[in-house]
Structure formats: C-alpha cells, structure tokens
Motif scaffolding. Structure first.
Motif, PDB file in Angstrom:
ATOM      1  N   PRO A  97     -28.872  -3.327  36.790  1.00 14.39           N
ATOM      2  CA  PRO A  97     -28.724  -1.945  36.303  1.00 14.39           C
ATOM      3  C   PRO A  97     -27.505  -1.759  35.400  1.00 14.39           C
ATOM      4  CG  PRO A  97     -29.130  -1.955  38.670  1.00 14.39           C
ATOM      5  CD  PRO A  97     -28.907  -3.380  38.250  1.00 14.39           C
ATOM      6  N   LEU A  98     -26.406  -2.379  35.758  1.00 17.20           N
ATOM      7  CA  LEU A  98     -25.189  -2.246  34.960  1.00 17.20           C
ATOM      8  C   LEU A  98     -25.364  -2.852  33.576  1.00 17.20           C
ATOM      9  CD1 LEU A  98     -22.204  -1.552  34.561  1.00 17.20           C
ATOM     10  CD2 LEU A  98     -21.662  -3.749  35.617  1.00 17.20           C
ATOM     11  N   LEU A  99     -25.783  -4.108  33.526  1.00 20.19           N
ATOM     12  CA  LEU A  99     -25.922  -4.766  32.229  1.00 20.19           C
ATOM     13  C   LEU A  99     -27.040  -4.150  31.399  1.00 20.19           C
ATOM     14  CD1 LEU A  99     -25.243  -8.536  32.989  1.00 20.19           C
ATOM     15  CD2 LEU A  99     -23.848  -6.952  31.680  1.00 20.19           C
ATOM     16  N   ALA A 100     -28.141  -3.772  32.026  1.00 21.50           N
ATOM     17  CA  ALA A 100     -29.250  -3.156  31.282  1.00 21.50           C
ATOM     18  C   ALA A 100     -28.804  -1.844  30.648  1.00 21.50           C
ATOM     19  CB  ALA A 100     -30.452  -2.935  32.199  1.00 21.50           C
ATOM     20  N   SER A 101     -28.009  -1.072  31.371  1.00 22.34           N
ATOM     21  CA  SER A 101     -27.554   0.205  30.804  1.00 22.34           C
ATOM     22  C   SER A 101     -26.583  -0.022  29.648  1.00 22.34           C
ATOM     23  CB  SER A 101     -26.917   1.082  31.885  1.00 22.34           C
ATOM     24  OG  SER A 101     -25.715   0.518  32.355  1.00 22.34           O
ATOM     25  N   VAL A 102     -25.761  -1.050  29.743  1.00 23.82           N
ATOM     26  CA  VAL A 102     -24.834  -1.340  28.650  1.00 23.82           C
ATOM     27  C   VAL A 102     -25.603  -1.860  27.435  1.00 23.82           C
ATOM     28  CG1 VAL A 102     -22.828  -2.704  27.930  1.00 23.82           C
ATOM     29  CG2 VAL A 102     -22.918  -1.739  30.231  1.00 23.82           C
ATOM     30  N   VAL A 103     -26.592  -2.716  27.654  1.00 23.57           N
ATOM     31  CA  VAL A 103     -27.426  -3.196  26.543  1.00 23.57           C
ATOM     32  C   VAL A 103     -28.122  -2.014  25.876  1.00 23.57           C
ATOM     33  CG1 VAL A 103     -29.509  -4.511  25.943  1.00 23.57           C
ATOM     34  CG2 VAL A 103     -27.754  -5.551  27.389  1.00 23.57           C
ATOM     35  N   ALA A 104     -28.671  -1.118  26.666  1.00 27.35           N
ATOM     36  CA  ALA A 104     -29.377   0.048  26.121  1.00 27.35           C
ATOM     37  C   ALA A 104     -28.444   0.949  25.320  1.00 27.35           C
ATOM     38  CB  ALA A 104     -30.034   0.833  27.248  1.00 27.35           C
TER      39      ALA A 104
END
Length: 90
Positions: A6-13
């Motif tokens: 969730p953390l990395l996906a939100s930063v990528v997004a």
C-alpha cells in the motif's frame, strides 16, 4: 511482516511523472532507507526476520513493476485497436 504494497503503490501513483526512471529512483530510495526503518524497530528483528522483510520489499517492487508493464501493455493494445479501427473502419 510489514505490508509494503500500500505504501509503495500510493507513492508510485502520486509520482508527478510515472516513468521507469522515476520508479527506479523511488525503489532505490526505499532500499536505501530500509536499514534505518528496520534498525528503529522495537523489539529488534532477528537476521532471518530482516531477510524476510527485505524479500517482502523486493517482491512488492517486482509486483509494482509487473503491474506497470501490464498497464502500459494494455494501453498499447487499446491504442493499437483504435488505430486499426480508424484505418480499416472495424
């Protein structure tokens, strides 16, 4: 084990320019910061737990990149289909 997705996906997004290079820099930053994060946990993790956490982080990075490739491939397919329709009419 920490769920890094969730953390990395939100930063990528949230990347202003979601390019392979921008993602590579993001992932490298996560890798560099990993020892600090792990070192601040209380109670401290064992060596095997640290290895599991690092493996989990790398798996999330691979998953995010696979999702990006699928997204780009899907967009290419849609664009290709649209071009074919415009050229042939079907």
């Amino acid at each position: 084990m920490t769920n890094y997705y969730p953390l990395l996906a939100s930063v990528v997004a949230a990347l202003e320019t979601n390019t392979a290079e921008a993602r590579r820099q993001l992932y490298e930053s996560a890798r560099v910061g990993f020892p600090n994060y792990i070192g601040n946990l209380d109670p401290p993790l064992s060596d095997s737990e640290i290895t599991r956490e690092r493996t989990a982080l790398e798996e999330v990075i691979r998953r995010l990149e696979a999702e990006q490739m699928a997204r780009v491939s899907g967009q290419s397919s849609v664009i290709s289909d649209q071009k074919e329709f415009l050229i042939t009419g079907h």
